[in-house]
Design a protein around this motif. Sequence first.
Motif, short mmCIF file in Angstrom:
data_model
loop_
_atom_site.label_atom_id
_atom_site.label_comp_id
_atom_site.label_asym_id
_atom_site.label_seq_id
_atom_site.Cartn_x
_atom_site.Cartn_y
_atom_site.Cartn_z
N ALA A 602 9.89 37.05 -85.58
CA ALA A 602 10.74 35.86 -85.55
C ALA A 602 12.10 36.17 -86.16
CB ALA A 602 10.04 34.73 -86.33
N LYS A 603 12.07 36.88 -87.29
CA LYS A 603 13.33 37.24 -87.95
C LYS A 603 14.15 38.16 -87.05
CE LYS A 603 13.47 36.04 -92.57
NZ LYS A 603 12.19 35.89 -93.28
N PHE A 604 13.43 39.02 -86.35
CA PHE A 604 14.11 39.94 -85.45
C PHE A 604 14.81 39.16 -84.35
CE2 PHE A 604 13.68 42.20 -81.33
CZ PHE A 604 14.60 43.21 -81.55
N ALA A 610 17.84 41.46 -91.87
CA ALA A 610 18.53 41.97 -93.05
C ALA A 610 18.22 41.13 -94.29
CB ALA A 610 20.04 41.98 -92.80
N LYS A 611 17.60 39.97 -94.08
CA LYS A 611 17.29 39.15 -95.24
C LYS A 611 16.16 39.73 -96.08
CE LYS A 611 19.02 34.70 -93.89
NZ LYS A 611 18.67 33.36 -93.42
N TYR A 612 15.39 40.58 -95.44
CA TYR A 612 14.30 41.21 -96.20
C TYR A 612 14.87 42.14 -97.26
CZ TYR A 612 10.57 39.63 -93.08
OH TYR A 612 9.67 38.89 -92.40
N LYS A 613 14.08 42.28 -98.31
CA LYS A 613 14.47 43.25 -99.33
C LYS A 613 14.01 44.63 -98.89
CE LYS A 613 14.12 40.12 -103.22
NZ LYS A 613 13.01 39.46 -103.90
N VAL A 614 14.60 45.66 -99.50
CA VAL A 614 14.25 47.03 -99.13
C VAL A 614 12.76 47.26 -99.35
CG1 VAL A 614 14.58 49.45 -99.69
CG2 VAL A 614 16.54 47.92 -99.58
N ASP A 615 12.24 46.78 -100.47
CA ASP A 615 10.83 46.98 -100.77
C ASP A 615 9.95 46.35 -99.69
OD1 ASP A 615 11.32 48.43 -102.92
OD2 ASP A 615 10.68 46.95 -104.41
N LYS A 632 18.63 51.10 -96.41
CA LYS A 632 18.19 49.83 -95.82
C LYS A 632 18.52 49.76 -94.33
CE LYS A 632 18.19 44.87 -96.44
NZ LYS A 632 18.49 43.74 -97.34
N ALA A 633 19.70 50.26 -94.00
CA ALA A 633 20.11 50.21 -92.59
C ALA A 633 19.15 51.01 -91.72
CB ALA A 633 21.53 50.76 -92.45
#
Lengths: 649, 843
Positions: A602-604, A610-615, A632-633
């Motif tokens: 859904a986010k995709f 990009a709202k997700y954190k790296v972890d 992250k990129a």
Amino acid sequence: MAPYDEWNKIEDDDDDELQDNSFFDSKKDVILFCIDCSPSMLELRPDPESEDPNLKTSHLYTALTVAMQLQKRKVVTNPNDSFGILLFNTSRKPETSRKQGSEIKKNMVLFQPIAPISAPAIQELIQLLSDPGDLQKEFPPSGTQVAIGDLFTSCNWVFRDGAPKTATKRVFLITDEDNPHPGHGAKQLRTSAETTLHDLLQAGVGVEPFFIETEEKRFNMNTFYSHVLQNQISEEDDEEEDANVLKQSISISRIEDLLSQMKFREVAKRALFSIPLELAQGFTIGVKGYGLVTEQKRGDYKYFVDLGDRLEVALPKTGLLDEDRQAEVNKSSVVYGMAVVGAAPSNENDGEEDNLTATKVVKSGQRPFYTPDEMRSFRTLGLEPGFKLLGFKPRDTLKFEDNVKHSLFIYPDENTYAGSKRTFTALLKSMVKKKVIGLALGVIRRNANPTFYAVLPQEENVEEMDPAGFHLIPLPFADDIRSAPIEEGYIAPDNLKDAARAWINKMTIKSGYIPDAYPNPALAYHYEQLEASAFQEEFNAAAFEDHTEPKLDLIHKAAGKLLKEWKTELANDESANFVVATTGSKRKGDGAGQMDKDEVLAKFNSGTLAKYKVDELKAFCRGVGLGTTGKKADLIERVEGWCEKNKRK
Amino acid sequence: MPAERAGYTVTMFVVDVCKSMGATKTIPLPPGPNGEQRSSEVTHLQYALQYVKFKIQDMIYNGRKTDQCGVIIFGTEDTDNRINDENGGYENVTEYITIAQPTAETLKRLDELKPSDVYGDPIDALIVAVEAQNLYLGNKKTWTRKVILVTDGEGPIELEDWEVTAAKMNELNVALTVVGVEFDDEEYEFKQKNKPHYKEVNEQFYNDQLCNPENEGVKNSVVGTLDRVLEDISMPEVRTHAKCLADWRCRYSREEAMEILIKTSKCISINRPKPFKKFYIRPKISAGGNAEEHDMEVDVDEDEPKNITFAQLKGRTEYYVDMAEPKDGEEEEGKGKEKVKEEEMIEDGDEIASTLEKVEKEELIRGFKYGTSYVPCPDGQFSKLPTKKGIDVVGFVAEKKFRREYSMGEVQYIWANPDNSTAQCALSAMVQAMYEKGVLAVGRWVTGDGRDAKMGIMSPTLFDKVHCLLWAPMPFADDVRKHTFPSLSVIKNKKGETLTEHPYIPTENQSEAMDEFVDSLDLMEAGLKDEESGKRTEWFDIRDSYNPAYHRLKQAMFHCAIVADIDTNPLPPPHPELLKYFNPPKKLLKKAQSTIDECIQAFNVKHVPKAAKMVRKGGHSHANDDDEEMLLLDRNPSTSKHSQSHAQSEVAQELEKAGGENDTEDEDGELLLDKVGPAQTPHPLPTPARSLSSFSPQDQDDDAMDIDPQRDANRIIGRTHPLTDFKDNLKRGDIVTKAVEDMCMVIAEVVIAPFASRRKDEMIECLTELREVCLKEDEIEQWNAFIPNLKQKCLHSTPGNEEFWTEVQDVGRELSLISDREAKKSGGSSNISEVEAMKFMVT
């Protein structure tokens, strides 16, 4: 070296240092095909392999095809082998341009003299085989039967002219005539055949007969050949054959099976070792070891020099070098020791040269290094080559996981210990009856590591062509065992197990694992390119068929539906939403748990990954088997890739 | 036990170099080359340093940057340490080697240590060590801190405030090991004789106070005596491995494509010893600038001891090319031979032929051989089959059909991805279903995109809390060699009839003996008693079987790095743990001995001495030639004889060419006798006239494999020169009974073979010799059984040989049965009376 040589190597990379390789030095194989061209061999018949009734073939055609296939196979696996083809019972005249070597007897023609296999020779054969009908014209039958004695004599001459001395030499005799000399003079002709065969054997040439029979024309060994061939001693393999006992390995087969029959004899049987097997103190028999299963590797490339007009192989010469002095050192003066790490800045050294080489300076008369003999005694712990039986255990104590490398096969050797065969046979039978395996300690060469072996009896199975003998399975040591890194996981409920069983049922291969069904695709791909290149043809990658790939159509037909059902059930299982309990805490980011795939998708779709954190991204990547390295990129890019692939479903 | 994290450790060695460490002791050495007892005199310091060096060697061997050490010595005449620099005190303590990853230089500096004339305080040294360690590590809390104190405990110890030191060590979590020279050890059953009282007190201090946490001592601490510790370090140790998982996917078919995310890890992985390096003695450069061969012996007697340099060697490969133009004439025929030469490597020390020219590697082109043609391939490989990383399931096969001997490599675990519960669920379902059904999966594994595919079998494995698969690699069609071997159970005669009795087929009696033998060596209850149940356990456990070669080589490698000379300080014997499975358990053997003896008797296996060397040329073989001529009379002309002689001259030429390479033989029809012989009772097994001697190294040692073609495989006497064989065998003296037995057989066979009349004199000679030996060697019974048998054969069987028996009769009494009287004379016995013996020859 050519890859087939590797068969003769027992992989023991760890002791290559002191290994005496000389005994592996490749023995070259020389094969002379002797093919009958009698009218029955030339007769055109429907090809049993083909559905098209118009497609005709003859025995001679098949025999030559087999010869060509064998050459093609050997040329890549063992390019130094030599081949020749002698045809008999034909009135074809030898071409004058070709050298016949010594004069060949009448009604025989040396189609290809013995020579190392070459691309032109194979191409010539292929050319000849373009139409089965042509063969009759090329090799018209002579009408009279050649005396078998003359045939053997001719073979002898052919070998003498063309074969390297040290090779294993064999005649592959292909005929469908079980009684070449009926009627008048039969006795003399048979005697002459026996004597000339004897001469041939004396010259170190073995004869491997391939007798062809058809429904109409049976082949009776006893009419002629059993008398002639019984004295045949398999030259390369002092496999003693009782004169009173019929040589069993003679094959009489239908023409279609010729190729598979030949596979059994394609490579001369050579023992890897011949050592004693001690069953108990004072109770020792002799055994020979063979490698029946070994990884066939692609041959190493060689180095060539372009001399302008031709390519010439560059011969490697290895030596040991003192780098500082650029001096070659004689192998006999070498001693062994621990690598000198971080050598001292030389204050005691001769000072006159730059120190590239690690050195160790000791007082005169001292020697903190080992001699080769000492090294060998460390490696073998003073054991001489041989197997020592330690005892027996039930068959089921040999576990699936107790395996480090390929097995060896042993067969009794009557020539070192008289009585080996009966003892070996009794032991084999007893072990089969009691369903036990043996445990043995073995050192197979003077310089080999002591290894424990599971001794697995194998009964003779005529149908499968399994010989009687023991398989020796090298067991791992305590040092080789790795512990299981995962101790806990999700256990599937019974409904899923049952659903899985449904499709497994449909995907079962009845025959078990048959290696013949899986030719090594990587090797075949390599060989085909090599061949195309040698024939100066274009390699057609699209035509290549990989037999090891799953038969998707079949699986789809048989199990497709069941697999789908299972998949659906799996998706409905609670495991889909189960958050993996983090075991330990060394892994960073596990706390993020498992992200819902739909949410990620859904986010995709909304472009907000990009709202997700790296972890969180890392955890997700780990969960779906993507790499977790990078910035992250990079992670987002990877997750986007995954989403692209998965969004349609 | 959680595996200790490898590396990330700083170990401080605190070594006592006080005066008392200079005392010497005698240590036994392994017996010398001739079994003589040997020993060597060393100082306590040298002895103790072996331990330190061993520990440091281990670090060098593993080569971890995070495995570091430092060395503090106490009892030095000087003082050199940081605390002293700053605050004074702490005298006679020296920071000898600063903390770093150890190298060979570290070991060398340890060798330079000498006992001093003064004493230093071990507690001071401990404090210096802990301080240096702490300073070095700063705030690296994760690093392991170890201090190893090596002392003889004979110097005075400043006992005041030791608790503070212990507390400090506990605070920093320092592990302390005290290795005492000749400390008492009850468990090890060592007690030093005449121990001085002060040492006893000091030992007590280490045991009961410093290393006793209940007494405010160091929590993580241990005291050991040097001898025991030195023994323990040769104990094999299994390395723990970092656990690592690799990513894979397990695939099924297409639209319903099921992918399970998996990880793999090794289950079995061969642990190889580190290779030794090669060295040689670098010759000194003499005044003239020429390198001279250096000889150790010569050097010793010179005035001052010289040093010798061992230099490490590197391998080098050079390439040569044969510039000789291929000769036109030879093109066709000579090619074979030429190529033979080409393929071989140039051996060390071979003369390099003049036509060979050295070429630089850079000028070479890579390529493959295709028969006689060469296919250039600059990349060293052709383009590879496009493959995709992952494991494809090809199908399932019944477990019963699994052929264990096909398993051809290291076994791996296949796990579901530990971070993906769906994958775990899927794999678990599949594993359980496979287990229930009793099937294994066939898989095709590609380790990375474009890599070569491997086939394998996956076996379901159910652990308590996790399910997984085990992968074993399987052979491709190309990897299986098919060979034919004669059947062991079905032996047919030439008429095609199956034989039930034959020397190769075990008799019922033999089979029974073997059954008992197998039963008696059952290992399932031959191990140690289980402490709980009291039952005997299985003998041999893979988890207890250490690789002897690996550990022995490692021990050897360490040893040569820490001693100065191998001859005077040879490697101690291997740890008994390495050899414990080298022989079957003693108790079991003792119990089984009677069945073993029965087997030995029942099977009567005899060693066949290798290559009883024969003289081939003799009047006898000519006799055979004649036979051949007779037989071949009506044969087509120009066959055997012609080709034979032709071949021989050829051979001679080639022999010259090949420089005496001995591969051909020129034995004419010696085989004939048995070829034309009527097929009769256990008739000769033709033995190979020669065997390809190059198959095993042992064979190679025997340059000439001259086996009598007339000697049966299971005999030591051949039919060609029986008398010579017989005498030779007796000279070796080991197997008289077998020799006599075989001689009897051979004589009987020769006598009734065709054309035996030619050999009658020889046979009479044989009989005479045989009888004599039977008398002398107490084989009288054999003779007395043999000679009536021979008579029977000659007179009453077809084809017999009455003529020969007449000859025997002519010799008369001297070849008759051996009577009791005769037997007595030579110390044997016989149940034949003199009268019987007389009669036997006449009737």
